[in-house]
Design a protein around this motif. Structure first.
Motif, PDB file in Angstrom:
ATOM      1  N   ALA A 150       0.818  -1.215   0.000  1.00 49.44           N
ATOM      2  CA  ALA A 150       0.000   0.000   0.000  1.00 49.44           C
ATOM      3  C   ALA A 150       0.855   1.268   0.000  1.00 49.44           C
ATOM      4  CB  ALA A 150      -0.943   0.000   1.204  1.00 49.44           C
ATOM      5  N   TRP A 151       2.109   1.184   0.485  1.00 48.37           N
ATOM      6  CA  TRP A 151       2.910   2.406   0.613  1.00 48.37           C
ATOM      7  C   TRP A 151       4.355   2.299   0.135  1.00 48.37           C
ATOM      8  CZ3 TRP A 151       7.060   2.661   4.168  1.00 48.37           C
ATOM      9  CH2 TRP A 151       7.146   1.577   5.065  1.00 48.37           C
ATOM     10  N   MET A 152       4.855   1.086  -0.109  1.00 52.47           N
ATOM     11  CA  MET A 152       6.278   0.995  -0.411  1.00 52.47           C
ATOM     12  C   MET A 152       6.627   0.043  -1.541  1.00 52.47           C
ATOM     13  SD  MET A 152       9.496   0.438   2.177  1.00 52.47           S
ATOM     14  CE  MET A 152       8.897  -1.012   2.972  1.00 52.47           C
ATOM     15  N   ALA A 153       5.861  -0.965  -1.782  1.00 51.99           N
ATOM     16  CA  ALA A 153       6.314  -2.044  -2.654  1.00 51.99           C
ATOM     17  C   ALA A 153       5.285  -2.390  -3.724  1.00 51.99           C
ATOM     18  CB  ALA A 153       6.599  -3.280  -1.798  1.00 51.99           C
ATOM     19  N   VAL A 154       5.763  -3.044  -4.772  1.00 48.58           N
ATOM     20  CA  VAL A 154       4.858  -3.599  -5.773  1.00 48.58           C
ATOM     21  C   VAL A 154       4.603  -5.080  -5.501  1.00 48.58           C
ATOM     22  CG1 VAL A 154       5.419  -1.925  -7.565  1.00 48.58           C
ATOM     23  CG2 VAL A 154       6.746  -4.045  -7.412  1.00 48.58           C
ATOM     24  N   ASP A 155       5.458  -5.669  -4.672  1.00 45.77           N
ATOM     25  CA  ASP A 155       5.294  -7.060  -4.275  1.00 45.77           C
ATOM     26  C   ASP A 155       5.950  -7.213  -2.903  1.00 45.77           C
ATOM     27  OD1 ASP A 155       4.548  -9.820  -4.677  1.00 45.77           O
ATOM     28  OD2 ASP A 155       6.676 -10.252  -5.019  1.00 45.77           O
ATOM     29  N   ALA A 156       5.313  -7.996  -2.024  1.00 44.72           N
ATOM     30  CA  ALA A 156       5.869  -8.195  -0.687  1.00 44.72           C
ATOM     31  C   ALA A 156       5.443  -9.555  -0.148  1.00 44.72           C
ATOM     32  CB  ALA A 156       5.404  -7.095   0.263  1.00 44.72           C
ATOM     33  N   THR A 157       6.359 -10.178   0.587  1.00 44.15           N
ATOM     34  CA  THR A 157       6.089 -11.425   1.295  1.00 44.15           C
ATOM     35  C   THR A 157       6.476 -11.200   2.745  1.00 44.15           C
ATOM     36  OG1 THR A 157       6.623 -12.691  -0.685  1.00 44.15           O
ATOM     37  CG2 THR A 157       6.628 -13.883   1.412  1.00 44.15           C
ATOM     38  N   VAL A 158       5.543 -11.474   3.655  1.00 45.30           N
ATOM     39  CA  VAL A 158       5.781 -11.188   5.069  1.00 45.30           C
ATOM     40  C   VAL A 158       5.293 -12.349   5.926  1.00 45.30           C
ATOM     41  CG1 VAL A 158       5.248  -9.627   6.976  1.00 45.30           C
ATOM     42  CG2 VAL A 158       5.488  -8.710   4.661  1.00 45.30           C
ATOM     43  N   ASP A 159       6.174 -12.861   6.770  1.00 51.02           N
ATOM     44  CA  ASP A 159       5.824 -13.832   7.810  1.00 51.02           C
ATOM     45  C   ASP A 159       6.171 -13.159   9.134  1.00 51.02           C
ATOM     46  OD1 ASP A 159       5.462 -15.919   9.581  1.00 51.02           O
ATOM     47  OD2 ASP A 159       7.112 -17.135   8.786  1.00 51.02           O
ATOM     48  N   ALA A 160       5.215 -12.397   9.668  1.00 46.53           N
ATOM     49  CA  ALA A 160       5.462 -11.547  10.841  1.00 46.53           C
ATOM     50  C   ALA A 160       5.501 -12.364  12.126  1.00 46.53           C
ATOM     51  CB  ALA A 160       4.412 -10.448  10.917  1.00 46.53           C
ATOM     52  N   PRO A 218       8.704 -14.218  14.896  1.00 43.41           N
ATOM     53  CA  PRO A 218      10.144 -14.199  15.154  1.00 43.41           C
ATOM     54  C   PRO A 218      10.882 -15.118  14.179  1.00 43.41           C
ATOM     55  CG  PRO A 218       8.927 -14.343  17.203  1.00 43.41           C
ATOM     56  CD  PRO A 218       7.917 -14.515  16.089  1.00 43.41           C
ATOM     57  N   ASP A 219      11.892 -14.593  13.525  1.00 43.77           N
ATOM     58  CA  ASP A 219      12.702 -15.257  12.515  1.00 43.77           C
ATOM     59  C   ASP A 219      11.961 -15.487  11.196  1.00 43.77           C
ATOM     60  OD1 ASP A 219      15.359 -16.070  11.907  1.00 43.77           O
ATOM     61  OD2 ASP A 219      14.706 -18.165  11.940  1.00 43.77           O
ATOM     62  N   GLY A 220      10.728 -14.943  11.085  1.00 43.98           N
ATOM     63  CA  GLY A 220       9.970 -15.051   9.841  1.00 43.98           C
ATOM     64  C   GLY A 220      10.575 -14.156   8.769  1.00 43.98           C
ATOM     65  N   ALA A 221      10.376 -14.538   7.521  1.00 42.65           N
ATOM     66  CA  ALA A 221      10.952 -13.803   6.397  1.00 42.65           C
ATOM     67  C   ALA A 221      10.147 -12.548   6.081  1.00 42.65           C
ATOM     68  CB  ALA A 221      10.992 -14.699   5.172  1.00 42.65           C
ATOM     69  N   ILE A 222      10.866 -11.518   5.637  1.00 40.96           N
ATOM     70  CA  ILE A 222      10.256 -10.306   5.104  1.00 40.96           C
ATOM     71  C   ILE A 222      11.023  -9.968   3.825  1.00 40.96           C
ATOM     72  CG2 ILE A 222      11.652  -8.842   6.630  1.00 40.96           C
ATOM     73  CD1 ILE A 222       9.323  -6.771   6.484  1.00 40.96           C
ATOM     74  N   SER A 223      10.257  -9.665   2.788  1.00 48.11           N
ATOM     75  CA  SER A 223      10.863  -9.329   1.508  1.00 48.11           C
ATOM     76  C   SER A 223       9.910  -8.418   0.760  1.00 48.11           C
ATOM     77  CB  SER A 223      11.098 -10.622   0.708  1.00 48.11           C
ATOM     78  OG  SER A 223      11.531 -10.331  -0.595  1.00 48.11           O
ATOM     79  N   TRP A 224      10.468  -7.405   0.089  1.00 51.56           N
ATOM     80  CA  TRP A 224       9.625  -6.570  -0.761  1.00 51.56           C
ATOM     81  C   TRP A 224      10.429  -6.084  -1.947  1.00 51.56           C
ATOM     82  CZ3 TRP A 224      11.177  -4.525   4.027  1.00 51.56           C
ATOM     83  CH2 TRP A 224      11.957  -3.369   3.980  1.00 51.56           C
ATOM     84  N   THR A 225       9.693  -5.778  -3.018  1.00 51.02           N
ATOM     85  CA  THR A 225      10.308  -5.282  -4.242  1.00 51.02           C
ATOM     86  C   THR A 225       9.725  -3.907  -4.550  1.00 51.02           C
ATOM     87  OG1 THR A 225      10.595  -7.528  -5.065  1.00 51.02           O
ATOM     88  CG2 THR A 225      10.696  -5.749  -6.694  1.00 51.02           C
ATOM     89  N   HIS A 226      10.620  -2.941  -4.787  1.00 52.77           N
ATOM     90  CA  HIS A 226      10.206  -1.586  -5.138  1.00 52.77           C
ATOM     91  C   HIS A 226       9.821  -1.522  -6.622  1.00 52.77           C
ATOM     92  CE1 HIS A 226      11.352   0.357  -1.381  1.00 52.77           C
ATOM     93  NE2 HIS A 226      12.445  -0.383  -1.378  1.00 52.77           N
ATOM     94  N   GLU A 227       9.207  -0.416  -7.016  1.00 55.66           N
ATOM     95  CA  GLU A 227       8.805  -0.212  -8.408  1.00 55.66           C
ATOM     96  C   GLU A 227       9.978  -0.351  -9.381  1.00 55.66           C
ATOM     97  OE1 GLU A 227       6.845   3.569  -8.755  1.00 55.66           O
ATOM     98  OE2 GLU A 227       4.953   2.765  -7.993  1.00 55.66           O
ATOM     99  N   ARG A 280      15.530  -8.084   1.356  1.00 54.56           N
ATOM    100  CA  ARG A 280      15.227  -9.363   1.990  1.00 54.56           C
ATOM    101  C   ARG A 280      15.816  -9.378   3.393  1.00 54.56           C
ATOM    102  NH1 ARG A 280      16.600 -13.548  -1.917  1.00 54.56           N
ATOM    103  NH2 ARG A 280      14.668 -12.877  -2.850  1.00 54.56           N
ATOM    104  N   GLY A 281      15.037  -9.931   4.357  1.00 51.36           N
ATOM    105  CA  GLY A 281      15.504 -10.034   5.727  1.00 51.36           C
ATOM    106  C   GLY A 281      14.648 -10.981   6.544  1.00 51.36           C
ATOM    107  N   ARG A 282      14.849 -10.911   7.876  1.00 53.52           N
ATOM    108  CA  ARG A 282      14.094 -11.747   8.825  1.00 53.52           C
ATOM    109  C   ARG A 282      13.714 -10.900  10.030  1.00 53.52           C
ATOM    110  NH1 ARG A 282      13.166 -16.522   7.720  1.00 53.52           N
ATOM    111  NH2 ARG A 282      14.329 -17.581   6.126  1.00 53.52           N
ATOM    112  N   PHE A 283      12.536 -11.168  10.563  1.00 55.53           N
ATOM    113  CA  PHE A 283      12.093 -10.446  11.757  1.00 55.53           C
ATOM    114  C   PHE A 283      12.926 -10.877  12.965  1.00 55.53           C
ATOM    115  CE2 PHE A 283       8.317  -9.955   9.122  1.00 55.53           C
ATOM    116  CZ  PHE A 283       8.009  -8.626   9.347  1.00 55.53           C
ATOM    117  N   THR A 284      13.395  -9.887  13.706  1.00 57.30           N
ATOM    118  CA  THR A 284      14.139 -10.158  14.933  1.00 57.30           C
ATOM    119  C   THR A 284      13.300  -9.839  16.168  1.00 57.30           C
ATOM    120  OG1 THR A 284      15.133  -7.957  14.908  1.00 57.30           O
ATOM    121  CG2 THR A 284      16.368  -9.742  13.837  1.00 57.30           C
TER     122      THR A 284
END
Length: 141
Positions: free
Chosen positions: A35-45, A47-56, A62-66
């Motif tokens: 809605a505000w930053m990415a054209v595609d995003a994958t989020v497993d919110a 602990p240690d879940g993956a977060i990834s987003w792609t800009h326009e 790519r990272g992981r929740f700490t």
């Protein structure tokens, strides 16, 4: 006497005219990030879940929740796919949220472990994107 190492930190603070739960969802869901930053995003919110987003422009983070403390704190590792200066999971983004008396949300962002030459660029980037977050949040549900 030990040598003190200076840690490069990009910081940004912003008042968002939306409830804390809305801002938290915009930070911790794929739909929210898109809605505000990415054209595609994958989020497993989780602990240690993956977060990834792609800009326009096609650049992908790519990272992981700490740390996830709903609805007050989100922290994750951060880095750019295919980038040797800031590879995936090489830096840390910490976002703290606080409700204000009038129902708005104070956001405090710290981006740690950046290479010194990248700090200013990332401060500008976070300023731009959190501005978009603040514009979207009041009407998002």
């Amino acid at each position: 006497m030990g040598e003190t190492v200076s840690e490069e930190i990009a910081t940004h603070s912003l008042l968002i005219d939306a409830p804390i739960d809305v801002v938290f969802a915009l930070l911790t869901t794929g739909e929210g990030l898109c809605a505000w930053m990415a054209v595609d995003a994958t989020v497993d919110a989780t602990p240690d879940g993956a977060i990834s987003w792609t800009h326009e422009n096609g650049a992908t983070v790519r990272g992981r929740f700490t740390s996830i403390i709903a609805p007050r704190r989100v922290a994750f590792t951060y880095g750019w796919v295919g980038n040797t200066e800031i590879p995936p999971e090489s830096t840390v983004v910490e976002i703290d949220l606080e409700s204000t008396n009038d129902g708005a949300t104070q956001l405090q962002l710290r981006h740690r472990l950046l290479p010194p030459e990248e700090r200013v660029e990332h401060e500008h980037g976070w300023q731009y994107f959190t501005g978009r977050l603040a514009a979207v949040a009041p009407g998002w549900s």
